[in-house]
Design a protein around this motif. Structure first.
Motif, PDB file in Angstrom:
ATOM      1  N   GLN A 157       0.834  -1.198   0.000  1.00  0.00           N
ATOM      2  CA  GLN A 157       0.000   0.000   0.000  1.00  0.00           C
ATOM      3  C   GLN A 157       0.874   1.255   0.000  1.00  0.00           C
ATOM      4  N   LYS A 163      -0.715  -5.531   1.979  1.00  0.00           N
ATOM      5  CA  LYS A 163      -2.129  -5.902   1.972  1.00  0.00           C
ATOM      6  C   LYS A 163      -2.283  -7.287   1.358  1.00  0.00           C
ATOM      7  N   HIS A 164      -2.965  -8.170   2.068  1.00  0.00           N
ATOM      8  CA  HIS A 164      -3.262  -9.517   1.596  1.00  0.00           C
ATOM      9  C   HIS A 164      -4.722  -9.549   1.147  1.00  0.00           C
ATOM     10  N   HIS A 165      -4.957 -10.139  -0.018  1.00  0.00           N
ATOM     11  CA  HIS A 165      -6.322 -10.170  -0.554  1.00  0.00           C
ATOM     12  C   HIS A 165      -6.582 -11.507  -1.232  1.00  0.00           C
ATOM     13  N   THR A 168     -12.332 -12.767  -4.688  1.00  0.00           N
ATOM     14  CA  THR A 168     -13.671 -13.320  -4.567  1.00  0.00           C
ATOM     15  C   THR A 168     -13.919 -14.283  -5.723  1.00  0.00           C
TER      16      THR A 168
END
Length: 189
Positions: A157, A163-165, A168
């Protein structure tokens, strides 16, 4: 994780305990790049009466000093760093695809064609597309779907945090459809 699931569970439990002890003693989280060394030395290759753990791991992480890193540990106790790699069944097919396609789009977009394509970092989208291509090539006879694969990204970031994502189902489906469309067009050529 590739290999015996029971062995992987034991090693992951040991890692959690060691990370907790480290944080309790040092008052800071364990540096992530120590993990590959810790797993490699926990493999028990040099002790009589104990078999090695039959599992390979991929470790991805970020730190302020070295940036993003990827390490692989083997049941033999060896570990190594990579820009991109594949473990598990059919890993040679995946590595072959990585050798030919890694950095290809980044090099094509670059004005400086003298630099080696393998030295170019792919964009996040290109990396996701390549990951799905590799998974398609190495999966045993099943068609790719968002139910069969889970995609994960790790980005830095603006404020310097990582940031881990987990994508979906819809995001994964979109990436899979793009790969299938690209594969269909390249097959027609």
């Amino acid at each position: 994780v590739a290999g015996l699931t029971a062995d992987a569970n034991i090693l992951i439990d040991q890692a959690r305990v060691k990370a907790g002890r480290y944080q309790y003693d040092i008052k800071n989280p364990s540096p992530w790049n120590n993990w590959s060394n810790m797993f490699a030395t926990t493999i028990y290759t040099q002790y009589g009466g104990l078999r090695p753990f039959g599992v390979s791991f991929l470790f991805a992480g970020y730190d302020e000093h070295f940036g993003f890193q990827l390490y692989q540990s083997d049941p033999s106790g060896n570990y190594s760093g990579w820009k991109a790699t594949v473990i598990g069944a059919n890993n040679q097919a995946g590595k072959s695809l990585l050798k030919t396609d890694y950095g290809k789009t980044a090099a094509a977009a670059s004005d400086d064609m003298e630099e080696d394509a393998a030295d170019k970092m792919p964009t996040l989208k290109d990396a996701l597309l390549l990951a799905v291509k590799v998974l398609n090539k190495t999966m045993d006879g099943t068609a790719a779907s968002s139910d069969k694969m889970e995609l994960f990204t790790m980005t830095l970031q603006d404020n310097g945090t990582c940031k881990h994502h987990i994508l979906t189902t819809d995001e994964a489906k979109s990436i899979i459809e793009q790969v299938e469309a690209e594969t269909a067009t390249s097959g027609d050529a």
